[in-house]
Motif scaffolding. Structure first.
Motif, mmCIF file in Angstrom:
data_model
loop_
_atom_site.group_PDB
_atom_site.id
_atom_site.type_symbol
_atom_site.label_atom_id
_atom_site.label_comp_id
_atom_site.label_asym_id
_atom_site.label_seq_id
_atom_site.Cartn_x
_atom_site.Cartn_y
_atom_site.Cartn_z
ATOM 1 N N SER A 140 0.832 -1.203 0.000
ATOM 2 C CA SER A 140 0.000 0.000 0.000
ATOM 3 C C SER A 140 0.870 1.259 0.000
ATOM 4 O O SER A 140 0.421 2.315 -0.436
ATOM 5 N N CYS A 141 2.094 1.152 0.474
ATOM 6 C CA CYS A 141 3.046 2.273 0.360
ATOM 7 C C CYS A 141 4.147 1.952 -0.656
ATOM 8 O O CYS A 141 4.528 2.791 -1.445
ATOM 9 N N HIS A 142 4.650 0.715 -0.588
ATOM 10 C CA HIS A 142 5.781 0.330 -1.443
ATOM 11 C C HIS A 142 5.270 -0.364 -2.698
ATOM 12 O O HIS A 142 5.680 -1.480 -3.024
ATOM 13 N N GLU A 143 4.403 0.328 -3.385
ATOM 14 C CA GLU A 143 3.741 -0.226 -4.563
ATOM 15 C C GLU A 143 4.756 -0.594 -5.652
ATOM 16 O O GLU A 143 4.647 -1.641 -6.289
ATOM 17 N N ASP A 144 5.758 0.269 -5.832
ATOM 18 C CA ASP A 144 6.729 0.026 -6.901
ATOM 19 C C ASP A 144 7.517 -1.253 -6.660
ATOM 20 O O ASP A 144 7.850 -1.977 -7.591
ATOM 21 N N THR A 145 7.784 -1.542 -5.390
ATOM 22 C CA THR A 145 8.574 -2.731 -5.059
ATOM 23 C C THR A 145 7.762 -4.005 -5.322
ATOM 24 O O THR A 145 8.281 -4.983 -5.856
ATOM 25 N N ARG A 171 7.465 -4.502 -9.045
ATOM 26 C CA ARG A 171 8.697 -4.992 -9.662
ATOM 27 C C ARG A 171 8.762 -6.515 -9.585
ATOM 28 O O ARG A 171 9.132 -7.192 -10.530
ATOM 29 N N PHE A 203 17.431 -0.080 4.220
ATOM 30 C CA PHE A 203 16.327 -0.935 3.755
ATOM 31 C C PHE A 203 15.715 -1.736 4.906
ATOM 32 O O PHE A 203 15.019 -2.723 4.674
ATOM 33 N N LEU A 218 20.966 -8.190 -12.828
ATOM 34 C CA LEU A 218 20.820 -6.778 -13.174
ATOM 35 C C LEU A 218 21.191 -6.497 -14.622
ATOM 36 O O LEU A 218 21.219 -5.342 -15.045
#
Lengths: 414, 299
Positions: A304-309, A312, A341, A397
């Motif tokens: 809900s906060c770390h949507e990008d993570t 991914r 982190f 990566l």
């Protein structure tokens, strides 16, 4: 009666249209079909028959000659039903996913059935065809909610809810007090005389059934389990009975002081802990279906906060198991940590709890091995991998092994 | 004047796709990799600056604050602060008097250091109205030395005079995600960065509540955690998870997205604070690359 009249009118209109379109001879719009599709004779004896079928108008839905859609349908399956049936309000708060996908026939037989509304099955059996996990939990629950065992449509709408989430007909407590009368002595006693009639019942109760008495969620906050509401709230007789005895985290600290003190000894804190909501940013103070009284499964809660993570990982070709299992705390400390982190420990040791990195390609790693790309960095697992996934295999990566290796070993670059 | 070991320079010129009217370029200048004694920087979280080319670095992993004057790609060492009152230095601000303010994430306090680097005390607001509870998440200092504290406990930005006395506050808006950083423009407009909504909120001088300035920036930033502004009102957002700098004009429109994730000079890994001088020198705490990178912003 009115809807029946409308349907008849619609059938008459579609019949006339089909007749015009295909220049059919009288009675050819349906009877001719049955001469080949003989099995439908039996089907048409069902107690509930789709109106066009009953009118013998197969061409209302099918093109008798050719079609770009399966089963010679006259339009795409997502469009054909809505030509006559408008079941979703323009600004619905929630829509049944089957309708969103144009799969009306998952629930309805387009020709005829033994169930009202030409449903394929009656009662909850139909819903459980898709909602199988719900069926499992409902059947296993020690304390069952009677409407759940009977019919989901007691509380939910089948197609869409104009105002409410989860296809609900109303929200708690309005929905609940239609059956549960809050002014009875038993109700008051069960709620320790707190005036909960206007509170949201689903904060504490699992409406689909539970193994806990009172149909509470599986994990109950200790004071609540002990019916000690006044440990956190003012007395039930107070003019402000739901007001907490202290504000924010100061309330939680009274019992969880060890944990909170340990938290402040760490270098980095998870900032929502110190926000106005404090602990309640992530925890439900009463009861939860999640361990640790978390408000939701970790991937949802953290996402809900770390949507990008979370996104991914969803896009990543290779999935990192703890993330896939929604176990964010396998690596991260949710309250505070010394490392960036909010990692639990040094990276190599952390990854080493699951991966035997010492046998990994015999590539030297550790605090003494300098990263050739940056003199201030050492070679760690994250030098080549990203823990939440990448666009490449094995969470690397770079697209290829050679591309990855030659970032440092430039002498081998072609 | 001494040169710091491992200083590397290059002439990279990074241009971003232009979204607004103005074209900006970021030219990589140099990097700071180690302190005066040759100790490698460790996960620096803060990079503060002023218009006298003073650079103050929060060398977080080493628990120290470093001061330099930067000129012509060289770093003149001005001092080091390593004191028990400041264990985990983070965001850094320098006021007009040369006092240095450092956010300590472990203590959740703002430490005030004299221009010489001596511990002066902690910033303790006085005279704040109810609610009395306040918890700093970040802070900023304006050109009049007033202090702006992003107070996540009572959902407001506290504005204090240089001595810490309450002047006013700016309330959070009704709808927001989570505010991570605050800055203030030369004209006194408070800018707050909502990390979750990926959005900048603002409140002009004498406005009591933050309101959206930009649209949600999810197209440009993944997890923005730091915001700064220059004297012309240009807004720079540090996208931590995206390893990038997103530039907005004073009206909140995106001007461009710069840099990118990587190890090479000119690239960033989980950057933290950025600071820009009047002459366009941009300092970035490139946290997971354990260095401070310096760019020249060409307009």
């Amino acid at each position: 009666m009115f809807s029946g009249m409308v349907l008849c009118l619609l059938a008459a209109v579609t019949t006339a249209t089909a007749q015009d379109k295909f220049k059919l001879k009288p009675n050819a719009k349906g009877k001719v079909c049955l001469s080949c599709h003989a099995t439908f004779q039996e089907k048409l004896k069902s107690p509930f028959v789709h109106t066009p079928v009953k009118a013998g108008d197969c061409t209302a839905c099918h093109n008798p000659h050719a079609s770009s859609h399966g089963k010679l349908l006259a339009a795409d399956s997502s469009q054909i039903c809505v030509r006559c049936h408008s079941v979703v309000p323009a600004k619905a708060a929630s829509v049944h996913s089957a309708i969103g996908k144009g799969k009306c026939t998952d629930c309805h037989d387009p020709h005829a059935s033994n169930f009202k509304f030409v449903l394929r099955q009656g009662g909850n059996k139909l819903c459980f065809n898709c909602h199988s996990k719900m069926e499992e939990s409902v059947s296993k629950a020690r304390f069952k909610h009677a409407p759940v065992a009977k019919d989901c449509l007691d509380c939910h709408k089948a197609h869409a809810s104009e105002k409410y989430k989860s296809l609900l007909k109303d929200v708690a407590p309005a929905l609940c007090i239609k059956c549960h009368k809050p002014n009875t002595p038993l109700f008051a006693k069960q709620h320790m005389n707190y005036p909960v009639a206007t509170s949201r019942c689903t904060t504490c109760h699992d409406v689909h059934g539970s193994d806990k008495a009172g149909m509470l969620y599986g994990n109950v906050h200790k004071p609540m389990a002990g019916k000690m509401c006044n440990q956190c709230h003012e007395e039930a007789t107070s003019s402000t009975p739901f007001k907490t005895k202290k504000e924010g985290n100061d309330l939680c600290r009274a019992c969880h002081s060890n944990m909170m003190n340990a938290m402040f000894l760490k270098n980095r804190i998870h900032w929502p802990v110190l926000s106005k909501k404090g602990c309640l940013s992530c925890h439900n103070p009463h009861a939860s279906s999640e361990t640790g009284l978390r408000r939701a499964p970790m991937n949802v809660l953290c996402g809900s906060c770390h949507e990008d993570t979370i996104d991914r990982q969803a896009r990543s070709i290779t999935k990192h198991q703890p993330v896939a299992d929604a176990q964010c705390t396998a690596c991260h400390k949710p309250h505070a940590a010394d490392a960036t982190f909010l990692l639990d420990q040094g990276l190599i040791n952390l990854c080493g709890t699951c991966h035997d990195w010492q046998k990994h390609q015999t590539h030297p790693m550790g605090e003494k091995v300098r990263d050739r790309r940056n003199k201030n960095l050492t070679v760690l697992c994250l030098s080549c991998h990203s823990a939440h996934g990448t666009d490449y295999k094995n969470m690397l990566l770079a697209a290829t092994i050679s591309e990855m290796c030659t970032q440092c070993h430039t002498e081998y670059r072609r | 004047m001494k040169l710091i070991p491992y200083i590397v320079t290059s002439a990279m010129l990074i241009t971003a796709p232009v979204f607004g009217a103005e074209t900006l370029k970021m030219q990589y200048t140099t990097s700071l990799y180690a302190d005066e004694r040759g100790t490698s920087l460790s996960r620096p979280d803060g990079a503060g600056c002023n218009d006298k080319n003073l650079l103050v670095v929060a060398d977080t992993g080493n628990g120290q604050v470093l001061k330099y004057v930067v000129q012509d790609k060289t770093f003149k060492f001005e001092g080091q602060v390593k004191i028990p009152q400041l264990s985990n230095p983070g965001k850094v601000q320098v006021n007009a008097k040369g006092e240095v303010f450092v956010f300590d994430e472990m203590q959740v306090r703002i430490v005030r250091l004299s221009p010489e680097g001596a511990f002066v005390g902690y910033v303790e607001p006085t005279g704040i109205p109810s609610p009395a509870a306040w918890t700093p998440r970040s802070f900023a200092v304006d050109n009049k030395d007033n202090i702006y504290i992003l107070d996540i406990a009572s959902e407001r930005v506290l504005v204090l005079d240089p001595s810490g006395k309450y002047l006013r506050d700016v309330k959070y808006p009704k709808e927001y995600g989570f505010f991570s950083d605050v800055t203030v423009t030369a004209g006194g407009t408070v800018l707050a960065l909502d990390t979750v909504q990926c959005r900048v909120f603002s409140a002009a001088l004498n406005v009591q509540t933050l309101a959206p300035l930009s649209e949600p920036l999810k197209e440009f930033a993944l997890f923005p955690t730091s915001i700064t502004t220059d004297k012309s009102g240009l807004i720079l957002i540090t996208d931590r998870n995206g390893g990038a700098i997103v530039v907005l004009n004073p009206a909140g429109s995106v001007q461009g997205k710069y840099l990118g994730m990587g190890w090479k000079e000119g690239q960033l890994r989980y950057p933290s604070q950025a600071c820009i001088t009047e002459s366009g020198t941009l300092f970035i705490a490139d946290r997971e690359n354990s260095r401070i990178q310096i760019f020249t912003v060409i307009r």
